[in-house]
Design an enzyme around this catalytic site. Structure first.
Site, PDB file in Angstrom:
ATOM      1  N   ARG A   7      60.933 -20.602 -42.454  1.00 17.48           N
ATOM      2  CA  ARG A   7      59.946 -20.417 -44.233  1.00 17.48           C
ATOM      3  C   ARG A   7      61.077 -20.666 -45.246  1.00 17.48           C
ATOM      4  O   ARG A   7      61.636 -19.491 -45.788  1.00 17.48           O
ATOM      5  CB  ARG A   7      59.338 -19.361 -44.135  1.00 17.48           C
ATOM      6  CG  ARG A   7      58.491 -19.956 -45.507  1.00 17.48           C
ATOM      7  CD  ARG A   7      57.053 -18.717 -45.657  1.00 17.48           C
ATOM      8  NE  ARG A   7      56.474 -18.875 -47.082  1.00 17.48           N
ATOM      9  CZ  ARG A   7      56.149 -17.722 -48.136  1.00 17.48           C
ATOM     10  NH1 ARG A   7      56.332 -16.787 -47.745  1.00 17.48           N
ATOM     11  NH2 ARG A   7      55.963 -18.356 -49.020  1.00 17.48           N
ATOM     12  N   ASN A  18      59.710 -15.815 -41.011  1.00 17.40           N
ATOM     13  CA  ASN A  18      60.045 -15.849 -42.216  1.00 17.40           C
ATOM     14  C   ASN A  18      59.799 -14.290 -43.046  1.00 17.40           C
ATOM     15  O   ASN A  18      60.235 -13.838 -42.548  1.00 17.40           O
ATOM     16  CB  ASN A  18      58.009 -16.073 -42.788  1.00 17.40           C
ATOM     17  CG  ASN A  18      58.104 -15.621 -43.960  1.00 17.40           C
ATOM     18  OD1 ASN A  18      58.880 -15.814 -44.688  1.00 17.40           O
ATOM     19  ND2 ASN A  18      56.600 -15.760 -43.727  1.00 17.40           N
ATOM     20  N   ARG A  47      49.361 -10.156 -59.524  1.00 17.65           N
ATOM     21  CA  ARG A  47      49.882 -11.606 -60.410  1.00 17.65           C
ATOM     22  C   ARG A  47      48.716 -11.724 -61.644  1.00 17.65           C
ATOM     23  O   ARG A  47      47.492 -12.273 -61.676  1.00 17.65           O
ATOM     24  CB  ARG A  47      51.421 -12.774 -59.617  1.00 17.65           C
ATOM     25  CG  ARG A  47      52.154 -12.359 -58.775  1.00 17.65           C
ATOM     26  CD  ARG A  47      52.279 -13.575 -58.769  1.00 17.65           C
ATOM     27  NE  ARG A  47      53.163 -13.447 -57.433  1.00 17.65           N
ATOM     28  CZ  ARG A  47      53.030 -14.002 -56.436  1.00 17.65           C
ATOM     29  NH1 ARG A  47      52.449 -15.384 -55.878  1.00 17.65           N
ATOM     30  NH2 ARG A  47      52.912 -13.818 -54.642  1.00 17.65           N
ATOM     31  N   HIS A  73      52.987 -22.316 -51.813  1.00 17.45           N
ATOM     32  CA  HIS A  73      51.735 -22.369 -50.701  1.00 17.45           C
ATOM     33  C   HIS A  73      51.516 -24.132 -49.863  1.00 17.45           C
ATOM     34  O   HIS A  73      50.493 -24.144 -49.431  1.00 17.45           O
ATOM     35  CB  HIS A  73      50.301 -21.741 -51.483  1.00 17.45           C
ATOM     36  CG  HIS A  73      50.095 -20.541 -51.404  1.00 17.45           C
ATOM     37  ND1 HIS A  73      49.771 -20.392 -52.729  1.00 17.45           N
ATOM     38  CD2 HIS A  73      50.187 -20.190 -50.614  1.00 17.45           C
ATOM     39  CE1 HIS A  73      49.993 -19.409 -52.902  1.00 17.45           C
ATOM     40  NE2 HIS A  73      50.331 -18.567 -51.633  1.00 17.45           N
ATOM     41  N   GLU A  76      50.002 -21.426 -41.731  1.00 21.16           N
ATOM     42  CA  GLU A  76      51.406 -21.537 -42.512  1.00 21.16           C
ATOM     43  C   GLU A  76      52.667 -21.905 -41.117  1.00 21.16           C
ATOM     44  O   GLU A  76      53.289 -22.869 -41.273  1.00 21.16           O
ATOM     45  CB  GLU A  76      51.697 -21.161 -43.202  1.00 21.16           C
ATOM     46  CG  GLU A  76      51.137 -21.438 -44.669  1.00 21.16           C
ATOM     47  CD  GLU A  76      50.738 -19.889 -45.988  1.00 21.16           C
ATOM     48  OE1 GLU A  76      50.294 -19.091 -44.665  1.00 21.16           O
ATOM     49  OE2 GLU A  76      51.156 -19.992 -46.527  1.00 21.16           O
TER      50      GLU A  76
END
Ligand code: ADP
Length: 393
Positions: free
Chosen positions: A90, A10, A238, A178, A379
């Site tokens: 990823r 990643n 956010r 996601h 993940e």
């Protein structure tokens, strides 16, 4: 071709997270931080044995390709005879080009470069990781696994913004993120709650970034994130859903530049901005400050509001699953979200909800029509699984 050992990468702007899988088992993990400046590598085995914990030289830290050589050295330290069979990456954005993981060929590399502008903070670094891995593991297959791919089953009515159609055709769409997490949870339900796995499921992935997904029979119906990861729920820093008119106001009345607005909405908003205390739920849950309480109530209410929308669009709900750092650990958030939703058949069991989800737990009352669970996401395991599937196909 049998794939036994998979390295999952990643790659971000200044970091590379990595995890080594042998079969389904994660055997080694770690990360390099601070690329480009004073970089550091840390890697440890699944048993917790630290194999590397040191600063990188300037040469080693100069870019992703150089940093991948350090990861290669770490793998050799783990097992001198180790052969990595494939590398799974990823990749945040797959645009409309990619609705499934893909083996990275020369053409795919070019195609990926062509969509960098859709996620300029992520995709160029993901691609740098792919190119670095090609150099570090010559001849080995690299597979790109996209955060957006899972959501490509959304219909037009859920994917479009109501702006002139030409923008939709140009790619201004609700892509969602996601995807690895939602896909993982959706598959995991077959193991931990097979009675709902093919039903209507809402998954709330609540971490620093957060989004929710309505999944019907394993397929995404719709999700709360949009064109960028800024949409939907309120997050750590956010803002989530906001009237675009606020942005005009900030620019025209407050004289802010687009960069300043982007910073405000991405880095200074959400729980951090609302509470003025912290972006971390643990801090807010422990705080006596009324602003912390207010921010937490706001958070739960946003999740609840999106849940209502997702359930309405999907036409029902059989299971609600919480995951991500907050979803797995915060009993308070789970209880706050479910409170008052008995009319939907959502009845949380206070005692069962008290536990942390180190593994899948059921937190609904036996009388609850909707099964409520907290399930740890993974993940990286999903990327490893997808990589194996692509390479063995
Ligand atoms: P990321 O989105 O970066 O992968 P995570 O999914 O790991 O993040 O979620 C991180 C967040 O989870 C933290 O910022 C914190 O708010 C929350 N969190 C972690 N542990 C707990 C806990 N025990 N109680 C409440 N919140 C927690």
């Amino acid at each position: 071709m049998t794939i036994e050992t998979i390295l999952v990468l990643n790659a971000g702007s200044s970091s590379i997270k990595f995890q080594l899988f042998q079969g389904e088992e994660s055997v080694l993990s770690g990360q390099i931080d601070g690329l480009g400046a004073s970089a550091w590598v840390k890697g440890k085995t699944a048993e917790g044995k630290v194999l590397m914990d040191r600063a990188l030289s300037e040469e080693e830290a100069k870019d992703h390709t150089a940093a991948l050589q350090v990861i290669l050295a770490l793998l050799k330290e783990f097992d001198a005879n180790l052969e990595v069979d494939a590398i799974g990456h990823r990749v945040v954005h797959g645009s409309t080009n990619f609705s499934a993981p893909v083996l990275v060929t020369e053409e795919v590399d070019k195609e990926l470069e062509g969509i960098n502008h859709l996620a300029p903070l992520h995709n160029p670094h993901n691609l740098a990781g792919i190119r670095g891995a090609k150099a570090a593991f010559p001849g080995k297959p690299n597979v790109a696994c996209f955060d957006t791919a899972f959501h490509r089953t959304q219909e037009f009515k859920n994917e479009a913004y109501a702006i002139p159609l030409k923008y939709y055709e140009e790619g201004v769409r609700r892509y969602g993120m996601h995807g690895q997490s939602f896909h993982y949870i959706s598959e995991e339900l077959h193991n931990v709650a097979p009675e709902v796995a093919n039903g209507k499921v809402v998954v709330a992935h609540l971490g620093n970034g957060a989004s929710m997904c309505a999944i019907d029979n394993g397929k995404c119906v719709t999700t709360t994130m949009g064109f960028t990861p800024l949409d939907g729920l309120a997050m750590g820093t956010r803002c989530g859903l906001i009237d675009p008119g606020v942005i005009f106001y900030l620019m025209e009345e407050k004289g802010m530049t687009s960069k300043e607005v982007a910073h405000l909405l991405n880095k200074e908003s959400g729980m951090k901005g609302l509470s003025g205390i912290s972006q971390d739920m643990r801090d807010l849950e422990q705080s006596e400050d009324p602003r912390a309480k207010q921010a937490l109530e706001y958070y739960d209410n946003r999740v609840k509001r999106e849940l209502g929308a997702l359930v309405a669009v999907m036409g029902g709900i059989d299971a609600l699953v919480f995951t991500g750092g907050i979803g797995e650990n915060s009993a308070k958030t789970r209880a706050g979200v479910c409170k008052g939703l008995e009319f939907l058949g959502i009845e949380i069991d206070e005692e069962a909800n008290g536990a942390r989800a180190k593994e899948a737990i059921t937190i609904s009352k036996p009388s609850s029509k909707v099964k409520i669970m907290a399930i740890p996401t993974n993940e990286e395991a999903m990327i490893a699984r997808q990589t194996r599937e692509i390479c063995e196909a």
